[in-house]
Design a protein around this motif. Structure first.
Motif, PDB file in Angstrom:
ATOM      1  N   GLU A  12       0.836  -1.200   0.000  1.00 16.26           N
ATOM      2  CA  GLU A  12       0.000   0.000   0.000  1.00 16.26           C
ATOM      3  C   GLU A  12       0.876   1.256   0.000  1.00 16.26           C
ATOM      4  O   GLU A  12       0.571   2.242  -0.678  1.00 16.26           O
ATOM      5  CB  GLU A  12      -0.937   0.006   1.206  1.00 16.26           C
ATOM      6  CG  GLU A  12      -2.169  -0.872   1.044  1.00 16.26           C
ATOM      7  CD  GLU A  12      -3.039  -0.460  -0.129  1.00 16.26           C
ATOM      8  OE1 GLU A  12      -3.210   0.753  -0.368  1.00 16.26           O
ATOM      9  OE2 GLU A  12      -3.550  -1.359  -0.831  1.00 16.26           O
ATOM     10  N   ALA A  13       1.963   1.212   0.760  1.00  7.15           N
ATOM     11  CA  ALA A  13       2.883   2.351   0.787  1.00  7.15           C
ATOM     12  C   ALA A  13       3.527   2.546  -0.586  1.00  7.15           C
ATOM     13  O   ALA A  13       3.665   3.681  -1.068  1.00  7.15           O
ATOM     14  CB  ALA A  13       3.954   2.132   1.851  1.00  7.15           C
ATOM     15  N   ALA A  14       3.920   1.445  -1.222  1.00 12.67           N
ATOM     16  CA  ALA A  14       4.515   1.528  -2.558  1.00 12.67           C
ATOM     17  C   ALA A  14       3.525   2.132  -3.541  1.00 12.67           C
ATOM     18  O   ALA A  14       3.887   2.980  -4.371  1.00 12.67           O
ATOM     19  CB  ALA A  14       4.947   0.142  -3.022  1.00 12.67           C
ATOM     20  N   TYR A  15       2.271   1.715  -3.418  1.00 15.62           N
ATOM     21  CA  TYR A  15       1.244   2.248  -4.307  1.00 15.62           C
ATOM     22  C   TYR A  15       1.103   3.761  -4.120  1.00 15.62           C
ATOM     23  O   TYR A  15       1.059   4.516  -5.096  1.00 15.62           O
ATOM     24  CB  TYR A  15      -0.090   1.547  -4.048  1.00 15.62           C
ATOM     25  CG  TYR A  15      -1.265   2.283  -4.646  1.00 15.62           C
ATOM     26  CD1 TYR A  15      -1.403   2.388  -6.029  1.00 15.62           C
ATOM     27  CD2 TYR A  15      -2.206   2.911  -3.846  1.00 15.62           C
ATOM     28  CE1 TYR A  15      -2.454   3.083  -6.586  1.00 15.62           C
ATOM     29  CE2 TYR A  15      -3.253   3.608  -4.400  1.00 15.62           C
ATOM     30  CZ  TYR A  15      -3.379   3.689  -5.766  1.00 15.62           C
ATOM     31  OH  TYR A  15      -4.408   4.398  -6.318  1.00 15.62           O
ATOM     32  N   ARG A  16       1.060   4.218  -2.867  1.00 13.34           N
ATOM     33  CA  ARG A  16       0.903   5.655  -2.608  1.00 13.34           C
ATOM     34  C   ARG A  16       2.099   6.446  -3.134  1.00 13.34           C
ATOM     35  O   ARG A  16       1.924   7.490  -3.781  1.00 13.34           O
ATOM     36  CB  ARG A  16       0.714   5.903  -1.101  1.00 13.34           C
ATOM     37  CG  ARG A  16      -0.617   5.431  -0.550  1.00 13.34           C
ATOM     38  CD  ARG A  16      -0.871   5.968   0.848  1.00 13.34           C
ATOM     39  NE  ARG A  16       0.133   5.557   1.817  1.00 13.34           N
ATOM     40  CZ  ARG A  16       0.072   4.437   2.531  1.00 13.34           C
ATOM     41  NH1 ARG A  16      -0.941   3.597   2.371  1.00 13.34           N
ATOM     42  NH2 ARG A  16       1.018   4.154   3.415  1.00 13.34           N
ATOM     43  N   VAL A  17       3.301   5.956  -2.865  1.00 12.56           N
ATOM     44  CA  VAL A  17       4.510   6.661  -3.303  1.00 12.56           C
ATOM     45  C   VAL A  17       4.567   6.746  -4.815  1.00 12.56           C
ATOM     46  O   VAL A  17       4.827   7.812  -5.398  1.00 12.56           O
ATOM     47  CB  VAL A  17       5.772   5.960  -2.756  1.00 12.56           C
ATOM     48  CG1 VAL A  17       7.039   6.511  -3.413  1.00 12.56           C
ATOM     49  CG2 VAL A  17       5.870   6.124  -1.241  1.00 12.56           C
ATOM     50  N   ALA A  25      10.055   6.948  -8.336  1.00 11.15           N
ATOM     51  CA  ALA A  25      10.001   7.461  -6.963  1.00 11.15           C
ATOM     52  C   ALA A  25       9.893   6.335  -5.934  1.00 11.15           C
ATOM     53  O   ALA A  25      10.139   6.560  -4.747  1.00 11.15           O
ATOM     54  CB  ALA A  25       8.816   8.414  -6.806  1.00 11.15           C
ATOM     55  N   GLY A  26       9.553   5.147  -6.398  1.00  8.13           N
ATOM     56  CA  GLY A  26       9.322   4.030  -5.480  1.00  8.13           C
ATOM     57  C   GLY A  26      10.593   3.317  -5.062  1.00  8.13           C
ATOM     58  O   GLY A  26      10.730   2.112  -5.269  1.00  8.13           O
ATOM     59  N   THR A  27      11.514   4.042  -4.456  1.00  6.15           N
ATOM     60  CA  THR A  27      12.717   3.407  -3.910  1.00  6.15           C
ATOM     61  C   THR A  27      12.346   2.685  -2.626  1.00  6.15           C
ATOM     62  O   THR A  27      11.320   2.997  -1.985  1.00  6.15           O
ATOM     63  CB  THR A  27      13.803   4.453  -3.608  1.00  6.15           C
ATOM     64  OG1 THR A  27      13.302   5.338  -2.590  1.00  6.15           O
ATOM     65  CG2 THR A  27      14.152   5.256  -4.853  1.00  6.15           C
ATOM     66  N   THR A  28      13.177   1.725  -2.232  1.00  2.99           N
ATOM     67  CA  THR A  28      12.878   1.004  -0.993  1.00  2.99           C
ATOM     68  C   THR A  28      12.859   1.963   0.188  1.00  2.99           C
ATOM     69  O   THR A  28      12.015   1.837   1.087  1.00  2.99           O
ATOM     70  CB  THR A  28      13.897  -0.127  -0.753  1.00  2.99           C
ATOM     71  OG1 THR A  28      15.229   0.410  -0.818  1.00  2.99           O
ATOM     72  CG2 THR A  28      13.744  -1.227  -1.782  1.00  2.99           C
TER      73      THR A  28
END
Length: 200
Positions: A12-17, A25-28
């Protein structure tokens, strides 16, 4: 926190980022910061960023198919009995999903293009579309049984056509946000697909 719950929160966090800043923008680090977790927690759930991207593609693709299945449930309840109407219901359900969660669809397109341009991730694009073909084929087989018809060509061919048409529906809607035009297109697609079937 159970591993499955941790994993879901990271997705969910990856989706938001990525919805805000794109795949790049989806770096770890950005994802764990958004999730309020540590890098160790990320690597406990995923072996790599690539594995997380794969899981995100699967999750978002399943949400798409879920929208179509919900629409089909209405058809199975007896509100629609013909094949064209059933296809129409499924596509209108997908359009509702597209209107309400356009960020997900845009992100799926970006993930697919990112995978196509990254040799180490190329198989993700193939997996994404294999999932589409298999999922749509299952829906088509169910539609045929439900409405008393048989496909005049292999359901795998119909599935590929349906995915191709739905891709076009998606990209044109994302470009112009013209839902009225999309509904007109859905009418045409429904009649076209129904024309590939004959009474059982």
């Amino acid at each position: 926190m159970p591993a499955a719950e941790r994993r879901a929160k990271l997705l969910e966090a990856a989706y938001r980022v990525m919805s805000e800043g794109g795949v790049a923008a989806g770096t770890t680090r950005a994802i764990v910061q958004e999730a309020g977790m540590s890098l160790a927690a990320f690597h406990y759930c995923f072996d790599s960023r690539e594995e997380m991207l794969r899981a995100l593609i699967v999750d978002l693709s399943e949400r798409e198919r879920g929208s179509a299945r919900l629409a089909l449930a209405a058809a199975e309840a007896g509100t629609v009995t013909d094949l064209a109407g059933t296809v129409r219901m499924a596509l209108l359900g997908y359009l509702d999903h597209l209107e309400q969660r356009s960020g997900e669809e845009l992100l799926l397109l970006e993930l697919n293009h990112h995978a196509l341009r990254t040799p180490a991730l190329r198989e993700l694009a193939t997996e994404q579309y294999r999932g589409y073909y298999d999922g749509i084929q299952q829906l088509l087989v169910g539609m045929a049984e439900q409405t008393g018809v048989r496909w005049r060509v292999g359901p795998e061919q119909v599935a590929r056509l349906a995915v191709t048409l739905t891709d076009g529906l998606t990209t044109t809607w994302l470009a112009d946000r013209d839902s009225a035009a999309a509904r007109e297109t859905i009418e045409t697609i429904a009649e076209m697909v129904a024309g590939l079937a004959a009474p059982a």
